[in-house]
Design a protein around this motif. Sequence first.
Motif, PDB file in Angstrom:
ATOM      1  N   GLN A  74       0.852  -1.195   0.000  1.00  0.00           N
ATOM      2  CA  GLN A  74       0.000   0.000   0.000  1.00  0.00           C
ATOM      3  C   GLN A  74       0.884   1.239   0.000  1.00  0.00           C
ATOM      4  O   GLN A  74       1.767   1.405   0.843  1.00  0.00           O
ATOM      5  CB  GLN A  74      -0.905   0.019   1.243  1.00  0.00           C
ATOM      6  CG  GLN A  74      -1.929   1.139   1.265  1.00  0.00           C
ATOM      7  CD  GLN A  74      -3.144   0.854   0.390  1.00  0.00           C
ATOM      8  OE1 GLN A  74      -3.518  -0.321   0.198  1.00  0.00           O
ATOM      9  NE2 GLN A  74      -3.759   1.899  -0.121  1.00  0.00           N
ATOM     10  N   ASP A  75       0.639   2.126  -0.968  1.00  0.00           N
ATOM     11  CA  ASP A  75       1.369   3.384  -1.064  1.00  0.00           C
ATOM     12  C   ASP A  75       0.351   4.513  -1.150  1.00  0.00           C
ATOM     13  O   ASP A  75      -0.106   4.863  -2.231  1.00  0.00           O
ATOM     14  CB  ASP A  75       2.283   3.381  -2.287  1.00  0.00           C
ATOM     15  CG  ASP A  75       3.128   4.647  -2.396  1.00  0.00           C
ATOM     16  OD1 ASP A  75       3.117   5.450  -1.438  1.00  0.00           O
ATOM     17  OD2 ASP A  75       3.778   4.837  -3.437  1.00  0.00           O
ATOM     18  N   GLU A  77      -2.919   5.990  -1.590  1.00  0.00           N
ATOM     19  CA  GLU A  77      -4.176   5.490  -2.162  1.00  0.00           C
ATOM     20  C   GLU A  77      -3.948   4.452  -3.259  1.00  0.00           C
ATOM     21  O   GLU A  77      -4.905   3.929  -3.829  1.00  0.00           O
ATOM     22  CB  GLU A  77      -4.992   6.666  -2.721  1.00  0.00           C
ATOM     23  CG  GLU A  77      -5.458   7.640  -1.638  1.00  0.00           C
ATOM     24  CD  GLU A  77      -6.325   8.741  -2.192  1.00  0.00           C
ATOM     25  OE1 GLU A  77      -6.153   9.099  -3.370  1.00  0.00           O
ATOM     26  OE2 GLU A  77      -7.186   9.244  -1.456  1.00  0.00           O
ATOM     27  N   ASN A  78      -2.707   4.146  -3.566  1.00  0.00           N
ATOM     28  CA  ASN A  78      -2.394   3.139  -4.574  1.00  0.00           C
ATOM     29  C   ASN A  78      -2.019   1.825  -3.884  1.00  0.00           C
ATOM     30  O   ASN A  78      -1.406   1.830  -2.825  1.00  0.00           O
ATOM     31  CB  ASN A  78      -1.231   3.604  -5.455  1.00  0.00           C
ATOM     32  CG  ASN A  78      -1.531   4.918  -6.155  1.00  0.00           C
ATOM     33  OD1 ASN A  78      -2.656   5.167  -6.586  1.00  0.00           O
ATOM     34  ND2 ASN A  78      -0.537   5.780  -6.258  1.00  0.00           N
ATOM     35  N   ASP A  80      -1.163  -2.694  -4.482  1.00  0.00           N
ATOM     36  CA  ASP A  80      -0.874  -3.873  -5.305  1.00  0.00           C
ATOM     37  C   ASP A  80      -1.034  -5.086  -4.391  1.00  0.00           C
ATOM     38  O   ASP A  80      -0.263  -5.274  -3.454  1.00  0.00           O
ATOM     39  CB  ASP A  80       0.553  -3.779  -5.860  1.00  0.00           C
ATOM     40  CG  ASP A  80       0.885  -4.916  -6.818  1.00  0.00           C
ATOM     41  OD1 ASP A  80       0.399  -6.046  -6.589  1.00  0.00           O
ATOM     42  OD2 ASP A  80       1.637  -4.696  -7.772  1.00  0.00           O
ATOM     43  N   ILE A  95      -4.533  -4.519  -8.780  1.00  0.00           N
ATOM     44  CA  ILE A  95      -3.796  -3.258  -8.771  1.00  0.00           C
ATOM     45  C   ILE A  95      -4.802  -2.122  -8.775  1.00  0.00           C
ATOM     46  O   ILE A  95      -5.764  -2.132  -9.560  1.00  0.00           O
ATOM     47  CB  ILE A  95      -2.849  -3.146  -9.983  1.00  0.00           C
ATOM     48  CG1 ILE A  95      -1.803  -4.271  -9.945  1.00  0.00           C
ATOM     49  CG2 ILE A  95      -2.169  -1.775 -10.022  1.00  0.00           C
ATOM     50  CD1 ILE A  95      -0.915  -4.320 -11.159  1.00  0.00           C
ATOM     51  N   LYS A  97      -5.761   2.269  -8.036  1.00  0.00           N
ATOM     52  CA  LYS A  97      -5.566   3.672  -7.692  1.00  0.00           C
ATOM     53  C   LYS A  97      -6.952   4.296  -7.654  1.00  0.00           C
ATOM     54  O   LYS A  97      -7.932   3.654  -8.083  1.00  0.00           O
ATOM     55  CB  LYS A  97      -4.659   4.363  -8.713  1.00  0.00           C
ATOM     56  CG  LYS A  97      -5.179   4.324 -10.154  1.00  0.00           C
ATOM     57  CD  LYS A  97      -4.166   4.947 -11.099  1.00  0.00           C
ATOM     58  CE  LYS A  97      -4.670   4.913 -12.536  1.00  0.00           C
ATOM     59  NZ  LYS A  97      -3.687   5.516 -13.478  1.00  0.00           N
TER      60      LYS A  97
END
Length: 201
Positions: A74-75, A77-78, A80, A95, A97
Amino acid sequence: MQALSKIIFAITATASLGFTGCQKVVKPVLSTPTIEMPTNQNIAQKPINQFNLEGKIGVKTPQQSGSAFYTWVQDQENFDIQFNGILGLGKTIIIGKPGEVSLNSSKTGLITAETPEELLERATGWVAPITHIVDWVQARPATSNSQIQTDSAQRISQIDEDGWTVNLSYNDNATLPNKLILKQQLEAGKENRITMVIQNR
């Protein structure tokens, strides 16, 4: 005498104007931090969604059940998410966003949707509140409408939110959970249950 008085008055008035002018120059400099501080505080209060999880997840619904190993990056709001062995789909990659999420597996091919919840239901037939799980794995509620309970160490041990009851378990003195059990009550006493074990962070 009158001339001397006029000279003293003129000097006093000039000095007063000089001090007033200095004050006018200094005031904007002093007020600058006051304007910037709320902005900095607001930035600090924003939740940080930055993590990398590995573990195992089990899903049980009235229609089916299964388990899989997962990795979740988790980055903000993005994200994987990769599942291995989930409900017969084989390796599955999600995946996402904001406003755009895709799922790809050997069984389903590429599927897209606006939310991860919609995507997962279309692919597997079961529902998981992925958007909320981002907060739950960090031991915090996802919305202001939640009800929480805490343990003896004042850590959140249960969250009731948007139709789900989440029980959080911790290892020793850890501040973040290593296990979450999510339950959604259905009609006729049935339920959807998700067990999420976090082995590595």
